[in-house]
Design a protein around this motif. Structure first.
Motif, PDB file in Angstrom:
ATOM      1  N   LEU A  18      13.812  21.164 -16.328  1.00 42.87           N
ATOM      2  CA  LEU A  18      13.952  19.844 -15.693  1.00 42.87           C
ATOM      3  C   LEU A  18      15.189  19.785 -14.820  1.00 42.87           C
ATOM      4  CD1 LEU A  18      12.898  17.358 -18.534  1.00 42.87           C
ATOM      5  CD2 LEU A  18      11.717  17.812 -16.399  1.00 42.87           C
ATOM      6  N   GLN A  19      16.237  20.468 -15.217  1.00 42.37           N
ATOM      7  CA  GLN A  19      17.443  20.457 -14.399  1.00 42.37           C
ATOM      8  C   GLN A  19      17.243  21.283 -13.136  1.00 42.37           C
ATOM      9  OE1 GLN A  19      20.612  21.808 -16.954  1.00 42.37           O
ATOM     10  NE2 GLN A  19      20.804  19.822 -17.987  1.00 42.37           N
ATOM     11  N   ASP A  20      16.459  22.324 -13.199  1.00 45.44           N
ATOM     12  CA  ASP A  20      16.231  23.170 -12.045  1.00 45.44           C
ATOM     13  C   ASP A  20      15.283  22.521 -11.023  1.00 45.44           C
ATOM     14  OD1 ASP A  20      17.859  25.098 -13.080  1.00 45.44           O
ATOM     15  OD2 ASP A  20      16.243  26.318 -13.930  1.00 45.44           O
ATOM     16  N   VAL A  21      14.338  21.757 -11.543  1.00 41.21           N
ATOM     17  CA  VAL A  21      13.326  21.173 -10.658  1.00 41.21           C
ATOM     18  C   VAL A  21      13.868  19.874 -10.069  1.00 41.21           C
ATOM     19  CG1 VAL A  21      11.016  20.194 -10.561  1.00 41.21           C
ATOM     20  CG2 VAL A  21      11.469  22.195 -11.990  1.00 41.21           C
ATOM     21  N   THR A  22      13.714  19.753  -8.758  1.00 40.43           N
ATOM     22  CA  THR A  22      14.074  18.486  -8.087  1.00 40.43           C
ATOM     23  C   THR A  22      12.802  17.854  -7.581  1.00 40.43           C
ATOM     24  OG1 THR A  22      14.374  19.621  -5.999  1.00 40.43           O
ATOM     25  CG2 THR A  22      16.328  19.320  -7.356  1.00 40.43           C
ATOM     26  N   LEU A  23      12.784  16.557  -7.574  1.00 39.81           N
ATOM     27  CA  LEU A  23      11.604  15.826  -7.082  1.00 39.81           C
ATOM     28  C   LEU A  23      11.459  16.031  -5.593  1.00 39.81           C
ATOM     29  CD1 LEU A  23      11.847  12.435  -8.978  1.00 39.81           C
ATOM     30  CD2 LEU A  23      10.304  14.325  -9.455  1.00 39.81           C
ATOM     31  N   GLN A  79       0.831  -1.207   0.000  1.00 35.35           N
ATOM     32  CA  GLN A  79       0.000   0.000   0.000  1.00 35.35           C
ATOM     33  C   GLN A  79       0.865   1.256   0.000  1.00 35.35           C
ATOM     34  OE1 GLN A  79      -2.535  -0.322   3.413  1.00 35.35           O
ATOM     35  NE2 GLN A  79      -4.022  -1.658   2.391  1.00 35.35           N
ATOM     36  N   GLU A  80       1.912   1.248   0.824  1.00 31.82           N
ATOM     37  CA  GLU A  80       2.816   2.408   0.876  1.00 31.82           C
ATOM     38  C   GLU A  80       3.509   2.604  -0.469  1.00 31.82           C
ATOM     39  OE1 GLU A  80       4.498   3.927   3.977  1.00 31.82           O
ATOM     40  OE2 GLU A  80       2.863   3.286   5.272  1.00 31.82           O
ATOM     41  N   LYS A  81       3.882   1.472  -1.090  1.00 33.69           N
ATOM     42  CA  LYS A  81       4.538   1.545  -2.396  1.00 33.69           C
ATOM     43  C   LYS A  81       3.582   2.158  -3.420  1.00 33.69           C
ATOM     44  CE  LYS A  81       6.419  -1.552  -5.918  1.00 33.69           C
ATOM     45  NZ  LYS A  81       6.668  -2.943  -6.277  1.00 33.69           N
ATOM     46  N   GLN A  82       2.318   1.678  -3.409  1.00 30.54           N
ATOM     47  CA  GLN A  82       1.328   2.215  -4.344  1.00 30.54           C
ATOM     48  C   GLN A  82       1.082   3.705  -4.080  1.00 30.54           C
ATOM     49  OE1 GLN A  82       0.128   0.731  -7.026  1.00 30.54           O
ATOM     50  NE2 GLN A  82       1.289  -1.124  -6.517  1.00 30.54           N
ATOM     51  N   ALA A  83       1.026   4.074  -2.797  1.00 30.50           N
ATOM     52  CA  ALA A  83       0.816   5.484  -2.434  1.00 30.50           C
ATOM     53  C   ALA A  83       1.989   6.331  -2.907  1.00 30.50           C
ATOM     54  CB  ALA A  83       0.625   5.621  -0.927  1.00 30.50           C
ATOM     55  N   ALA A  84       3.220   5.800  -2.720  1.00 29.62           N
ATOM     56  CA  ALA A  84       4.404   6.541  -3.156  1.00 29.62           C
ATOM     57  C   ALA A  84       4.424   6.690  -4.670  1.00 29.62           C
ATOM     58  CB  ALA A  84       5.676   5.827  -2.679  1.00 29.62           C
ATOM     59  N   LEU A  85       4.073   5.612  -5.394  1.00 31.52           N
ATOM     60  CA  LEU A  85       4.026   5.693  -6.855  1.00 31.52           C
ATOM     61  C   LEU A  85       2.955   6.682  -7.308  1.00 31.52           C
ATOM     62  CD1 LEU A  85       4.465   1.957  -7.967  1.00 31.52           C
ATOM     63  CD2 LEU A  85       6.059   3.838  -8.320  1.00 31.52           C
ATOM     64  N   SER A  86       1.825   6.658  -6.623  1.00 31.11           N
ATOM     65  CA  SER A  86       0.748   7.591  -6.965  1.00 31.11           C
ATOM     66  C   SER A  86       1.198   9.032  -6.733  1.00 31.11           C
ATOM     67  CB  SER A  86      -0.476   7.262  -6.117  1.00 31.11           C
ATOM     68  OG  SER A  86      -1.486   8.208  -6.336  1.00 31.11           O
ATOM     69  N   GLU A  87       1.877   9.263  -5.602  1.00 29.64           N
ATOM     70  CA  GLU A  87       2.368  10.621  -5.322  1.00 29.64           C
ATOM     71  C   GLU A  87       3.420  11.050  -6.343  1.00 29.64           C
ATOM     72  OE1 GLU A  87       4.505  13.028  -1.705  1.00 29.64           O
ATOM     73  OE2 GLU A  87       3.366  11.221  -1.214  1.00 29.64           O
ATOM     74  N   LYS A  90       3.612   9.994  -9.411  1.00 32.65           N
ATOM     75  CA  LYS A  90       2.907  10.295 -10.654  1.00 32.65           C
ATOM     76  C   LYS A  90       2.273  11.685 -10.591  1.00 32.65           C
ATOM     77  CE  LYS A  90       1.768   5.561 -12.001  1.00 32.65           C
ATOM     78  NZ  LYS A  90       0.693   4.592 -12.201  1.00 32.65           N
ATOM     79  N   ASN A  91       1.694  12.006  -9.421  1.00 31.18           N
ATOM     80  CA  ASN A  91       1.095  13.337  -9.256  1.00 31.18           C
ATOM     81  C   ASN A  91       2.144  14.434  -9.399  1.00 31.18           C
ATOM     82  OD1 ASN A  91      -1.466  12.359  -8.892  1.00 31.18           O
ATOM     83  ND2 ASN A  91      -1.339  12.360  -6.643  1.00 31.18           N
ATOM     84  N   VAL A 111       5.007  14.208 -10.996  1.00 32.61           N
ATOM     85  CA  VAL A 111       5.437  14.253 -12.395  1.00 32.61           C
ATOM     86  C   VAL A 111       4.391  14.994 -13.233  1.00 32.61           C
ATOM     87  CG1 VAL A 111       5.855  12.832 -14.452  1.00 32.61           C
ATOM     88  CG2 VAL A 111       6.917  12.231 -12.275  1.00 32.61           C
ATOM     89  N   ALA A 112       3.105  14.734 -12.941  1.00 31.81           N
ATOM     90  CA  ALA A 112       2.044  15.420 -13.679  1.00 31.81           C
ATOM     91  C   ALA A 112       2.078  16.918 -13.399  1.00 31.81           C
ATOM     92  CB  ALA A 112       0.689  14.838 -13.289  1.00 31.81           C
ATOM     93  N   GLU A 113       2.299  17.297 -12.129  1.00 38.07           N
ATOM     94  CA  GLU A 113       2.373  18.717 -11.781  1.00 38.07           C
ATOM     95  C   GLU A 113       3.559  19.369 -12.472  1.00 38.07           C
ATOM     96  OE1 GLU A 113       2.393  19.307  -7.551  1.00 38.07           O
ATOM     97  OE2 GLU A 113       0.493  18.239  -7.287  1.00 38.07           O
ATOM     98  N   LEU A 114       4.685  18.650 -12.473  1.00 40.80           N
ATOM     99  CA  LEU A 114       5.862  19.196 -13.172  1.00 40.80           C
ATOM    100  C   LEU A 114       5.593  19.354 -14.668  1.00 40.80           C
ATOM    101  CD1 LEU A 114       8.861  17.296 -11.551  1.00 40.80           C
ATOM    102  CD2 LEU A 114       8.385  19.727 -11.430  1.00 40.80           C
ATOM    103  N   SER A 115       4.945  18.341 -15.207  1.00 42.49           N
ATOM    104  CA  SER A 115       4.647  18.406 -16.641  1.00 42.49           C
ATOM    105  C   SER A 115       3.729  19.587 -16.935  1.00 42.49           C
ATOM    106  CB  SER A 115       3.981  17.123 -17.113  1.00 42.49           C
ATOM    107  OG  SER A 115       4.856  16.045 -16.955  1.00 42.49           O
ATOM    108  N   ILE A 116       2.734  19.777 -16.084  1.00 33.02           N
ATOM    109  CA  ILE A 116       1.813  20.908 -16.278  1.00 33.02           C
ATOM    110  C   ILE A 116       2.560  22.217 -16.111  1.00 33.02           C
ATOM    111  CG2 ILE A 116      -0.185  22.079 -15.258  1.00 33.02           C
ATOM    112  CD1 ILE A 116      -1.347  19.310 -14.702  1.00 33.02           C
ATOM    113  N   GLY A 117       3.443  22.277 -15.089  1.00 27.43           N
ATOM    114  CA  GLY A 117       4.229  23.501 -14.879  1.00 27.43           C
ATOM    115  C   GLY A 117       5.109  23.812 -16.069  1.00 27.43           C
ATOM    116  N   ILE A 118       5.715  22.759 -16.619  1.00 29.92           N
ATOM    117  CA  ILE A 118       6.578  22.956 -17.784  1.00 29.92           C
ATOM    118  C   ILE A 118       5.737  23.418 -18.966  1.00 29.92           C
ATOM    119  CG2 ILE A 118       8.026  21.750 -19.461  1.00 29.92           C
ATOM    120  CD1 ILE A 118       9.053  20.027 -17.155  1.00 29.92           C
ATOM    121  N   ALA A 119       4.602  22.788 -19.132  1.00 31.17           N
ATOM    122  CA  ALA A 119       3.734  23.155 -20.254  1.00 31.17           C
ATOM    123  C   ALA A 119       3.269  24.598 -20.123  1.00 31.17           C
ATOM    124  CB  ALA A 119       2.551  22.216 -20.333  1.00 31.17           C
ATOM    125  N   GLU A 120       2.948  25.036 -18.917  1.00 34.88           N
ATOM    126  CA  GLU A 120       2.522  26.417 -18.710  1.00 34.88           C
ATOM    127  C   GLU A 120       3.628  27.389 -19.072  1.00 34.88           C
ATOM    128  OE1 GLU A 120       1.240  26.956 -14.660  1.00 34.88           O
ATOM    129  OE2 GLU A 120      -0.670  25.955 -14.998  1.00 34.88           O
TER     130      GLU A 120
END
Length: 166
Positions: A160-165, A117-125, A127-128, A130-139
Motif C-alpha cells: 500500500l505504501q508503494d502503490v500510489t493512486l 456526473q463527473e463526480k460519479q464517474a470519478a468515484l466509479s473510477e 472504486k475501480n 481500489v478494486a484493482e489494487l485490492s485484487i493486485g494485493i490479494a494476488e
C-alpha cells in the motif's frame, strides 16, 4: 371790377348762358348716365371686394382654428405613440431579463448535473482502482503463500505504501 362792368355785354352773356345750359343738358342726357353707371359699378366692385376680403378673413380664421385642432390631435397621437413605444420597450426589456434568467438557471442546472456526473464517474473510477489494487494485493499475497498473518499484514502495508493512486 369796374372794367368788367364797362365791358359787360348782355348779348354775350345770354349766348354764353344758353351754351352753358345746352352743355349741361347734353352732359345730363349723354354723359351723366355712363358716369353714374361707372361710379355705381366701381362702388359695387369695392363692396364685393370688401365682402370677399371679409369672407377670406373668416375663412382664414376657420382654417387657423382647424390647423390648431389638427396640431392638438397630432400632438395627442404623437404622445400616445411615444407612450406605446415606451411600454413596448419596457416589455421587451422585461421579457429579455426573464429569458436571460431562465437561460442562466438552465445553464447552472446543466453545469450542476455535469459536475454530479463527473463526480460519479470519478468515484466509479476510484472504486475501480481500489478494486484493482485490492485484487493486485490479494494476488501478491496468494503468490507468496505466507504462513504467518504478521508477514501477510507487513506485505500488504508495504504494498500500500508503494502503490500510489492513479
Amino acid at each position: 371790377m369796374e372794367q368788367l362792368l364797362e365791358n359787360f355785354s348782355l348779348d354775350l352773356f345770354v349766348k354764353q348762358t344758353i351754351l352753358f345750359l345746352i352743355l349741361i343738358f347734353l352732359m345730363v342726357k349723354y354723359a351723366w348716365k355712363p358716369i353714374t353707371k361707372a361710379l355705381n359699378e366701381r362702388e359695387e366692385g369695392i363692396k364685393s371686394a370688401l365682402d370677399s376680403a371679409e369672407e377670406a378673413k373668416k375663412e382664414m380664421e376657420n382654417l387657423q382654428a382647424n390647423n390648431e385642432q389638427l396640431l392638438k390631435e397630432a400632438r395627442a397621437e404623437r404622445d400616445a405613440l411615444m407612450k406605446e413605444a415606451r411600454e413596448i420597450k419596457d416589455k421587451m426589456i422585461s421579457d429579455a431579463k426573464d429569458e436571460a434568467k431562465e437561460v442562466a438557471a438552465k445553464l447552472i442546472e446543466n453545469a450542476q448535473a455535469s459536475i454530479e456526473q463527473e463526480k460519479q464517474a470519478a468515484l466509479s473510477e476510484l472504486k475501480n482502482q481500489v478494486a484493482e489494487l485490492s485484487i493486485g494485493i490479494a494476488e501478491t499475497v496468494v503468490k507468496k503463500e505466507l504462513a504467518s498473518k504478521d508477514d501477510q499484514l507487513k506485505l500488504v502495508e508495504g504494498l500500500l505504501q508503494d502503490v500510489t493512486l492513479k
